[in-house]
Design an enzyme around this catalytic site. Structure first.
Site, PDB file in Angstrom:
ATOM      1  N   ALA A  16       0.806  -1.232   0.000  1.00 20.31           N
ATOM      2  CA  ALA A  16       0.000   0.000   0.000  1.00 20.31           C
ATOM      3  C   ALA A  16       0.830   1.269   0.000  1.00 20.31           C
ATOM      4  CB  ALA A  16      -0.926   0.001   1.221  1.00 20.31           C
ATOM      5  N   ARG A  45       2.474   2.770  -2.644  1.00 24.50           N
ATOM      6  CA  ARG A  45       2.432   3.595  -3.852  1.00 24.50           C
ATOM      7  C   ARG A  45       1.294   3.145  -4.769  1.00 24.50           C
ATOM      8  NH1 ARG A  45       8.315   3.333  -6.459  1.00 24.50           N
ATOM      9  NH2 ARG A  45       8.327   1.244  -5.588  1.00 24.50           N
ATOM     10  N   ASP A  98       7.607  -7.480   5.338  1.00 27.65           N
ATOM     11  CA  ASP A  98       8.335  -7.994   4.190  1.00 27.65           C
ATOM     12  C   ASP A  98       7.671  -9.310   3.815  1.00 27.65           C
ATOM     13  OD1 ASP A  98      10.051  -9.194   2.395  1.00 27.65           O
ATOM     14  OD2 ASP A  98      11.874  -8.784   3.530  1.00 27.65           O
ATOM     15  N   TYR A 144       6.802 -15.106 -14.157  1.00 33.92           N
ATOM     16  CA  TYR A 144       5.880 -14.203 -13.470  1.00 33.92           C
ATOM     17  C   TYR A 144       4.479 -14.809 -13.421  1.00 33.92           C
ATOM     18  CZ  TYR A 144       2.924 -10.005 -12.884  1.00 33.92           C
ATOM     19  OH  TYR A 144       1.988  -9.090 -12.471  1.00 33.92           O
ATOM     20  N   LYS A 162       1.583 -15.413 -10.389  1.00 39.94           N
ATOM     21  CA  LYS A 162       0.308 -14.693 -10.403  1.00 39.94           C
ATOM     22  C   LYS A 162      -0.870 -15.646 -10.599  1.00 39.94           C
ATOM     23  CE  LYS A 162      -0.015 -10.989  -9.758  1.00 39.94           C
ATOM     24  NZ  LYS A 162       0.026 -10.183  -8.503  1.00 39.94           N
TER      25      LYS A 162
END
Length: 319
Positions: free
Chosen positions: A15, A17, A84, A177, A181
């Site tokens: 949260a 940016r 983290d 990636y 996802k």
């Protein structure tokens, strides 16, 4: 003994940016107490030096500290707690501190993500491992820690995950990636089924729990897309403001559980179908532009003919 705050509490991981910041600000405007979390923080001395304030929401100056201050300066309720997501212990500490602060937890929004778009041959093992730790493991750890509190939420617990619909074109050129996802998307589908089963077999309150995935139909202005506008300012015509994403999430949180549970939604499509939005021009970064849709017009239905036939179900936790 902690007295729970008299408003719903949302924990937003990732949260500091862009999209995550906008979601936090807009949930706070709509009556939520928000816990904003990410790795980046700002010391009190550095916070006092930021001018003008707030900083560019897509710059490194934007941290969970500045986001929480934006919210409280506007009269909202917010707490910044660092974490983290590659380290499960910090996730456990985050959730414990959030509940200690507000006495309840109603919503988990997982926006944290690591990105590396390249073919397998040009994706080093360290990059691959980082993406799986942040994207899949981080989400799984957050869900594990939040579930006991979400199940106690007075109006029902909700989990919103920033993850894509599952379709083959998404894998192209970014397999490593996509593994992470799509793994997040699988968690949404599977956890949604768990919630449904618990309602049927364990007598859990109907519609008390729901999980949903959300993904942009059009590229959104963020720290990730800034690299394109820096190279070519005209690229901004292809972007939408992050408010479309926060509006979609707010609409999901207001929707009945059976509308969202286990679904993988696109922001634009959900707003059109369930919030009655027909004009999306206000979301264009460049007024008057018509940003190109990056997602398919139709997505595959993952159900099969024998959808409800599980065969002999095995629960390893009971063996």
């Amino acid at each position: 003994m902690i007295t729970p705050i008299n408003r719903p509490v949302a924990l937003i991981i990732g949260a500091s940016r862009g999209i995550g910041r906008q979601v936090a600000i807009d949930l706070a405007k709509n009556g939520y107490a928000v816990v904003v979390s990410a790795k980046s923080t700002t010391s009190p001395s550095d916070l006092a030096k930021i001018s003008p304030f707030p900083p560019d929401p897509n710059s490194p100056q934007s941290t969970i500290t500045t986001v929480a201050k934006e919210i409280t300066d506007a009269g909202g309720e917010a707490a910044a707690i660092p974490s983290d997501t590659t380290k499960y212990e910090t996730i456990k500490d985050l959730v414990a501190k959030a509940v200690e602060k507000y006495g309840r937890l109603d919503v988990l929004i997982y926006n944290s993500g690591a990105i590396w778009w390249a073919p397998v041959s040009r994706t080093p093992m360290k990059r691959f491992q980082l993406m799986q730790r942040v994207n899949v493991e981080g989400l799984y750890g957050a869900v594990q820690e939040c579930l006991p509190y979400l199940q106690k939420a007075p109006q029902g617990g909700r989990i919103v995950v920033v993850c894509p619909p599952i379709y083959s074109r998404f894998f192209r050129g970014k397999t490593a990636y996509a593994i992470g996802k799509v793994g997040m998307s699988v968690l949404v589908k599977g956890l949604g089924m768990d919630f449904e089963r618990e309602e049927k077999e364990q007598g859990a309150p109907k519609g008390h729990m729901a999980v949903v995935g959300v993904w942009p139909a059009v590229a959104i202005e963020s720290a990730a897309t800034q690299q394109f506008t820096r190279r070519d300012p005209a690229y901004a015509k292809h972007l939408r403001k992050p408010t479309i994403f926060s509006d979609a999430i707010l609409a999901m949180l207001r929707a009945p559980a059976d509308v969202i549970n286990g679904q993988l939604e696109l922001d634009e499509d959900f707003l059109r179908k369930h919030a009655g939005v027909t004009d999306f021009s206000k979301y264009s970064v460049v007024p008057g532009s018509n940003p190109r849709r990056i997602m398919p017009a139709e997505l595959p239905d993952l159900r099969v003919k024998e959808q409800d036939d599980e065969g002999d179900r095995i629960d390893s936790s009971k063996l």
